[in-house]
Write a protein that holds these residues in place. Structure first.
Motif, short mmCIF file in Angstrom:
data_model
loop_
_atom_site.label_atom_id
_atom_site.label_comp_id
_atom_site.label_asym_id
_atom_site.label_seq_id
_atom_site.Cartn_x
_atom_site.Cartn_y
_atom_site.Cartn_z
N ALA A 630 0.69 -1.26 -0.04
CA ALA A 630 -0.29 -0.40 -0.07
C ALA A 630 0.58 1.06 -0.39
O ALA A 630 0.67 2.07 -0.62
CB ALA A 630 -0.49 0.21 1.21
N ALA A 631 1.87 1.60 0.81
CA ALA A 631 2.40 2.64 0.76
C ALA A 631 4.19 2.39 -0.69
O ALA A 631 4.48 3.44 0.05
CB ALA A 631 3.98 2.26 2.14
N GLY A 632 3.69 1.18 -1.06
CA GLY A 632 4.67 1.64 -1.93
C GLY A 632 6.19 1.77 -2.25
O GLY A 632 7.36 1.90 -2.67
N ILE A 633 6.28 0.52 -0.92
CA ILE A 633 7.85 0.24 -0.70
C ILE A 633 8.37 -0.62 -0.90
O ILE A 633 8.08 -1.66 -0.57
CB ILE A 633 8.00 0.22 0.81
N ASP A 634 9.51 -0.74 -1.65
CA ASP A 634 10.31 -1.46 -2.33
C ASP A 634 10.87 -2.38 -1.29
O ASP A 634 11.54 -1.85 -0.12
CB ASP A 634 11.49 -1.07 -3.04
N LEU A 635 11.47 -3.95 -1.42
CA LEU A 635 11.82 -4.50 -1.02
C LEU A 635 13.94 -3.94 -0.55
O LEU A 635 14.25 -3.91 -2.25
CB LEU A 635 12.05 -5.86 -1.40
N SER A 636 14.71 -4.25 -0.31
CA SER A 636 15.91 -3.73 0.33
C SER A 636 16.58 -5.48 1.05
O SER A 636 15.51 -6.17 1.38
CB SER A 636 15.60 -2.83 1.09
N PRO A 637 17.89 -4.55 0.54
CA PRO A 637 18.37 -6.37 2.33
C PRO A 637 17.64 -6.58 3.77
O PRO A 637 18.06 -7.48 4.33
CB PRO A 637 19.54 -5.80 2.18
N LEU A 638 17.30 -4.86 4.30
CA LEU A 638 16.52 -5.62 5.02
C LEU A 638 15.00 -5.50 5.15
O LEU A 638 14.44 -6.16 6.28
CB LEU A 638 16.49 -3.98 6.11
N THR A 639 14.84 -4.57 4.54
CA THR A 639 12.93 -5.21 4.36
C THR A 639 13.08 -6.88 3.91
O THR A 639 11.72 -6.98 4.15
CB THR A 639 12.44 -3.81 3.21
N ALA A 640 13.13 -7.17 2.89
CA ALA A 640 13.00 -8.48 2.72
C ALA A 640 13.34 -9.69 3.61
O ALA A 640 12.91 -10.76 3.94
CB ALA A 640 14.26 -8.77 1.51
N VAL A 641 13.81 -9.01 4.77
CA VAL A 641 14.21 -10.39 5.99
C VAL A 641 12.65 -10.08 7.12
O VAL A 641 12.98 -10.19 8.08
CB VAL A 641 14.45 -10.17 6.66
N LEU A 642 11.78 -8.92 6.78
CA LEU A 642 10.94 -8.42 7.76
C LEU A 642 10.25 -9.61 8.41
O LEU A 642 10.22 -9.24 9.67
CB LEU A 642 9.61 -7.07 7.25
N GLY A 643 9.89 -10.40 7.84
CA GLY A 643 8.76 -11.57 8.13
C GLY A 643 9.27 -12.03 9.12
O GLY A 643 8.53 -12.53 10.50
N ALA A 644 10.84 -12.73 9.25
CA ALA A 644 11.60 -13.12 10.08
C ALA A 644 12.02 -12.52 11.50
O ALA A 644 11.83 -12.91 12.61
CB ALA A 644 12.66 -13.94 9.65
N LEU A 645 11.94 -11.28 11.44
CA LEU A 645 11.90 -10.14 13.14
C LEU A 645 11.27 -9.62 13.59
O LEU A 645 11.14 -10.04 14.75
CB LEU A 645 12.26 -9.18 11.45
N VAL A 646 9.69 -9.70 12.29
CA VAL A 646 8.81 -9.99 13.05
C VAL A 646 8.29 -10.80 13.72
O VAL A 646 7.92 -10.87 15.16
CB VAL A 646 7.67 -9.54 12.16
N ILE A 647 8.19 -12.07 14.01
CA ILE A 647 7.90 -13.51 14.61
C ILE A 647 9.01 -13.25 15.75
O ILE A 647 8.16 -13.84 16.28
CB ILE A 647 8.27 -14.27 13.46
N ALA A 648 10.45 -12.99 15.23
CA ALA A 648 11.13 -13.45 16.06
C ALA A 648 10.80 -11.75 17.75
O ALA A 648 10.91 -12.63 18.69
CB ALA A 648 12.64 -13.19 15.67
N ILE A 649 10.80 -10.98 17.10
CA ILE A 649 10.31 -10.02 18.21
C ILE A 649 8.90 -9.53 18.52
O ILE A 649 9.01 -10.18 19.53
CB ILE A 649 10.94 -8.45 17.73
#
Length: 752
Positions: A630-649
């Motif tokens: 919705a925000a038009g944000i591309d995947l980057s080396p960090l945003t590409a791993v958001l899923g794992a971080l959200v799960i962990a935190i």
């Protein structure tokens, strides 16, 4: 005696020793941090074992490393003065003395080595250049050095240089140019300079984001955590962060464009852990316990709960090792090390400080209730004490709707995730005001805005007629089949060989090569004539398109027997990095969910408990993708791993709430009452934890790295808020669904 009770007693008895040990460990950590390395090149984004990286290195070893350009403003005749010639000669001589520089090529290089103009009198440069421009064979080569009223000096670095060596060479070149007659208007551009500037920006960014994170923590602690000694967490956490980076340096984890995000994140996580211990200690003190008793009881109750959360968090972080991106692997290791160290710092150091600062006789609960500390704790600026239980109560009453809407939103997010584009071009991940980026863009405006694709070709003799005829045919077919290919530079091009023309004999080729400057000749073929370079000039394109073109060029080459072709260059690394992001991003997220779920199953030995803790946060990963779309944000080396971080935190929040819920159930409370009690007692602490973690990530929003750290910070802040919302809505709903039929441990049945 419980292990955690023994730990609490140990902290109480050896508080002074712990505080002394803190000073010793901090000194060692500070010494270790000074040796941490900074990696800013594309190899941080692609494994050294990958085919693309091996090709990059193979080409570099054969024809040199990265290149740099010096662009001096002026037309050919404006620059054709004795002063300019003398300046270019001195510039080339100074640069060539550095063994890290393979070659320096400028118009004089061509003129001095030419045998077609006889003895050129460079004391009259204007006449020499006019004569060269009138010579058909020299004109094409000379025009390569004059672009849009600029003269070009091309510098090729030696192969195999480390990142630090490349940065040092870039600074050396800038210094030499700065002391030359061309200092006022010359442009010095190239990837090595870009990397040097990124390194400086990383260190500056660490200081800025770290300071902002600390300020945000202070604000959050004042607003959301009204406890005595509320700011005590900060110095303890900063000590833990110092230890983390000290250990990271010792085990070889570098600073990259990705791991630089670890500083504010670790500050947020550390304050989060500290709040949980501090909150439980204050709760025990409010019951009228003496500091020693409060410390031991608090540790015995909260240490296992936070320990479980930290354990699954570390498991989640370690799933980042599944990524094909080295910088992401390093980020996971850094966060895993940090989570363990910060937990230990909260358990031992914070509690030791609390006990030493708070030793006093037992206070009566009535006295505590009327005290300034009690009034402080009762102050609830955000009205969390009533709002959170009310929200949990509402979600239990609308279980079906809460779960259904959450699942639908997550499903939409998972679908939208497939349409997100990946951005891995370093230049687009860093500030456009970075001097190296500004210089690179200026250079491109002069020489053209395209990219280069160098190819290393190996054969028994790259000057043989049959090989040269294949090379000319391959180049022509590549330009015909791919509109993005604008031209090629190779030995075939230097010979003027067209497809279908018979190639000159080996002897004739040798004659032409002898006429070329050694610097030009060495950029086309190796000394033993077993390696040749073909460099395609291309228009800018999407990385996905470049990936397809590289694959197609390799297939279309139709190499003769005994000929091998290897694609090199930074463009290939970038394209393959994008491919690596897209290839296993879903695997990393899925593995994060699976690992955390299995970990909780092992710990709880109850599938219901594990599902209630993990499912809400798994749904948040879908919500996160929907947000990015919705925000038009591309995947980057960090945003590409958001899923794992959200799960962990995020799982930490659900574990903390459910732990207190089951503690209330063990007292014999019915399901609804147990959940209300749990939300009322730990909801504020969980909210404070979420806000501190969000503030840690939020510090990244101020970063000067817009497409990398700023977008990542923005999305993860919202994700942490999503995780908090899921904890106080989806968790009560799932608990009502899956746990309401189970009898309370005290023996009473849950009422319908």
């Amino acid at each position: 005696m419980k292990v955690t009770t023994a730990v609490g007693r140990s902290v109480e008895r050896h508080a002074v020793f712990i505080l002394v040990a803190v000073l010793v460990f901090s000194a060692f950590a500070a010494w270790s941090v000074n040796g941490i390395s900074v990696v800013t090149t594309q190899d941080a984004f692609l494994s050294a074992k990958s085919e693309a990286y091996r090709g990059y290195r193979a080409y570099e070893q054969a024809f040199g490393g990265e290149s740099m350009l010096i662009l001096i403003p002026g037309t050919p005749l404006e620059l054709a003065t004795p002063e300019t010639v003398r300046g270019l000669t001195e510039l080339g001589s100074q640069l060539s003395t550095d063994p890290r520089i393979r070659s320096v090529v400028n118009p004089l290089t061509l003129l001095e080595s030419s045998t077609e103009l006889g003895d050129i009198d460079l004391s009259n440069p204007a006449s020499a250049i006019r004569a060269a421009l009138e010579n058909e064979s020299l004109r094409t080569q000379l025009q390569r050095f004059f672009r849009n009223n600029h003269v070009l000096v091309s510098i090729r670095l030696a192969g195999g240089l480390s990142v630090d060596e490349q940065s040092d060479v870039a600074r050396f070149i800038q210094d030499v140019v700065g002391e030359s007659p061309f200092a006022s208007g010359a442009i010095v551009a190239g990837t090595p300079r870009l990397n040097a500037d990124i390194t400086s920006a990383i260190y500056a960014g660490l200081t800025r984001t770290g300071a902002i994170a600390v300020v945000l923590m202070i604000v959050i602690l004042f607003i959301a955590f009204p406890a005595r000694w509320r700011l005590l967490s900060l110095p303890v956490v900063l000590i833990g962060v110092l230890w983390t980076f000290g250990v990271a340096a010792a085990v070889g984890v570098p600073l990259t464009l990705v791991t630089v995000a670890g500083l504010p994140v670790l500050i947020g996580l550390g304050v989060d852990f500290a709040i949980q211990f501090h909150n439980r200690y204050e709760e025990q003190m409010r019951r009228g316990q003496a500091p020693a008793e409060a410390l031991i009881d608090a540790v015995s109750h909260i240490a296992p709960t936070v320990g479980v959360a930290v354990a699954v968090m570390i498991l989640g972080f370690m799933t980042l090792l599944l990524s094909a991106i080295p910088a992401v692997n390093d980020f996971g290791i850094l966060l895993a090390i940090g989570a363990a160290i910060l937990y230990a710092a909260a358990l031992f150091v914070l509690n030791a400080f609390l006990y030493r600062f708070d030793r006093r006789p037992r206070m009566d609960p009535v006295e505590v209730t009327g005290s300034r500390a009690r009034r402080l704790l009762d102050r609830d600026w955000l009205h969390l004490g009533t709002a959170l239980p009310a929200l949990a109560r509402w979600s239990r009453r609308h279980t079906l709707w809460v779960v259904a809407i959450s699942v639908v939103l997550a499903a939409l997010g998972f679908v939208a995730d497939q349409t997100l584009t990946v951005q891995a071009d370093i230049e687009k991940l860093i500030p456009t005001s970075t001097p190296g980026v500004v210089a690179l863009n200026q250079a491109r405006s002069v020489v053209g805005g395209g990219m280069e694709l160098p190819i290393l070709v190996k054969a028994s003799d790259v000057t043989a007629p049959a090989f040269l005829e294949w090379m000319a045919e391959f180049q022509a077919e590549a330009q015909k089949a791919h509109s993005e290919v604008a031209g090629a530079d190779s030995l075939a091009t230097a010979l003027g060989l067209e497809p279908g023309d018979p190639a000159p004999s080996t002897e004739a080729v040798a004659t032409v090569l002898d006429r070329l400057p050694s610097e030009v000749r060495e950029s086309l073929i190796s000394e033993d004539r077993t390696k040749a370079s073909i460099t395609f000039s291309m228009s800018n394109m999407q990385m996905a398109t470049l990936n397809e073109m590289i694959d197609e060029l390799t297939i279309e080459a139709d190499t003769p027997e005994g000929v091998t072709l290897t694609v090199g260059g930074n463009a290939t690394l970038t394209a393959r990095t994008v491919e690596a992001f897209a290839a296993n991003r879903g695997l990393v997220t899925g593995a994060g969910i699976a690992v955390v779920l299995v970990g909780l199953l092992v710990i709880y030995r109850d599938w219901r408990r594990a599902l209630i803790a993990v499912v809400p946060i798994a749904l948040v990963t879908g919500w996160s993708s929907a947000l990015m779309w919705a925000a038009g944000i591309d995947l980057s080396p960090l945003t590409a791993v958001l899923g794992a971080l959200v799960i962990a935190i995020g799982t930490e929040f659900t574990v903390l709430l459910l732990s207190r819920y089951w503690e209330e159930r063990e007292k014999g409370n019915l399901h609804d009452l147990a959940m209300e009690e749990a939300v009322a007692k730990v909801g504020r602490a969980i909210t404070a934890s979420a806000l501190t973690v969000a503030a840690g990530f939020g510090a990244l929003v101020s970063s000067s790295f817009p497409a990398l750290l700023r977008d990542f910070g923005t999305v993860i802040v919202v994700d942490v808020v999503f995780a908090l919302i899921a904890t106080v809505t989806v968790v009560p709903a799932l608990a009502h669904w899956l746990d309401c039929g189970k009898p309370a441990d005290g023996g009473r049945e849950q009422a319908g």
